[in-house]
Design an enzyme around this catalytic site. Sequence first.
Site, short mmCIF file in Angstrom:
data_model
loop_
_atom_site.label_atom_id
_atom_site.label_comp_id
_atom_site.label_asym_id
_atom_site.label_seq_id
_atom_site.Cartn_x
_atom_site.Cartn_y
_atom_site.Cartn_z
N HIS A 99 0.86 -1.17 0.00
CA HIS A 99 0.00 0.00 0.00
C HIS A 99 0.90 1.24 0.00
O HIS A 99 2.03 1.18 0.49
CB HIS A 99 -0.87 0.07 1.26
CG HIS A 99 -1.76 -1.10 1.50
ND1 HIS A 99 -1.31 -2.27 2.07
CD2 HIS A 99 -3.09 -1.27 1.28
CE1 HIS A 99 -2.32 -3.12 2.17
NE2 HIS A 99 -3.41 -2.53 1.71
N ASP A 102 2.29 2.00 3.35
CA ASP A 102 3.30 1.06 3.87
C ASP A 102 4.71 1.58 3.63
O ASP A 102 5.59 1.42 4.48
CB ASP A 102 3.19 -0.31 3.19
CG ASP A 102 1.85 -0.98 3.40
OD1 ASP A 102 1.21 -0.71 4.42
OD2 ASP A 102 1.47 -1.77 2.53
#
Length: 435
Positions: A99, A102
């Site tokens: 993501h 992240d």
Amino acid sequence: MEYFPNVKKITFEGPKSDNPFAFRYYNPQEVVLGKSMKEHLRFAVAYWHTMIQDGCDPFGSAVNKRNWFGKTPIDTAKNRVDAIFEFLTKLDVDYFCFHDADIAPEGETLKETNKNIDEIVALIKQRMSETGKRLLWNTANMFSNPRFVHGAASSSNAVVFAHAAAQVKKGLEVGKELGATNYVFWGGREGYESLLNTDMNLEQDNMARFFHMAVDYAKEINFEAQFLIEPKPKEPTTHQYDFDCSAAIAFLSAYGLKKYFKLNIEANHATLAGHTFEHELNIARCYDMLGSIDANQGNSILGWDTDEFPTDLYSVTLAVYQIVENGGLGKGGINFDAKVRRSSFEQDDLFFGHIAGIDTFARGLKAVEKLKKDKFFENILEKRYASYKNGIGADIVSGKANFKTLEEYALQNTKLKNESDHLEQIKSKLNDYIF
């Protein structure tokens, strides 16, 4: 810095090996059903569980021991890039997924967030060039930040819709920059808490508008990755619009999006929806919508998404069978959307979890090889549906039959005989192949 100093490169040592840092069943170059294991099983590491997850749960704080934390969030983000490429190299896995949240810390503004992303993406691109590792897919985290309390594309707040669009626009640009083979949409909060205050038509119409915008922008920037939707029935919302494969396919078909998307199917999401993993894979395969999978498993005693590493050989074998029947996963792969248990808090446990999952899929593939060689399922289906090969059955399948001709046939054939499926015998024989 070496982040995993206890681990050398993981290699295949065979079933008799007692080395915990070795594959006992996954031999990347072994040819199975005409392709190497590595070609069949396009494994990927999930950035969020491997690099971000800290071991906290609703009843306890973080416990995981990790050595990549720096003085600032951006320092930590850079260290994590180096750590995951070391992990991928030592594990001998070619792909990873992430993501946006992240890989880089969110800033005070969208502009600052994008600047952080650009800095980390440049480092990732450099490490990809050095190691040959590839991005299976990236996605946007549109569920963690408080702005998404009412959803993202389905939000009741148009300003949030606009922010989500800007976030996905950046995600598509990042995917193109890093050569992602897929781009995933997971609607973690695209659903409702209660129908008492929900305009479902508007929310789903807006989601469709959002997806069409994404398709248009991907074409504009020549980003040719496969778009994937990941179904999930609930959690964190009471009901999510992409409940399961059937619901997702119906949505895509209704809004003219089916030709642009396939599905990324997660095992634990399937069981939360009341299905088996192989059921969801089969549904997607029937509609030519199987794109990629998130490999994990749930705990039937617990009613939430536990994301355990897949070690259920029975389930994995049946899942691999569906993948083989699909002709593979195309641009997709097998992403370990799985996290070590809270009690497995040492850094080396990350290797043990992935090795367990990889070996389980390798064993499943070998079992499927035997099943295909003996035409186990093909013979069962051929016998069970033999009545459709000729006579009235052939007329039904070919479209020659209608209610009048079928009534005429039924009136003349009053003796009807069904045959037993012998399902218990089938299950017993299947065990012989798997175990």
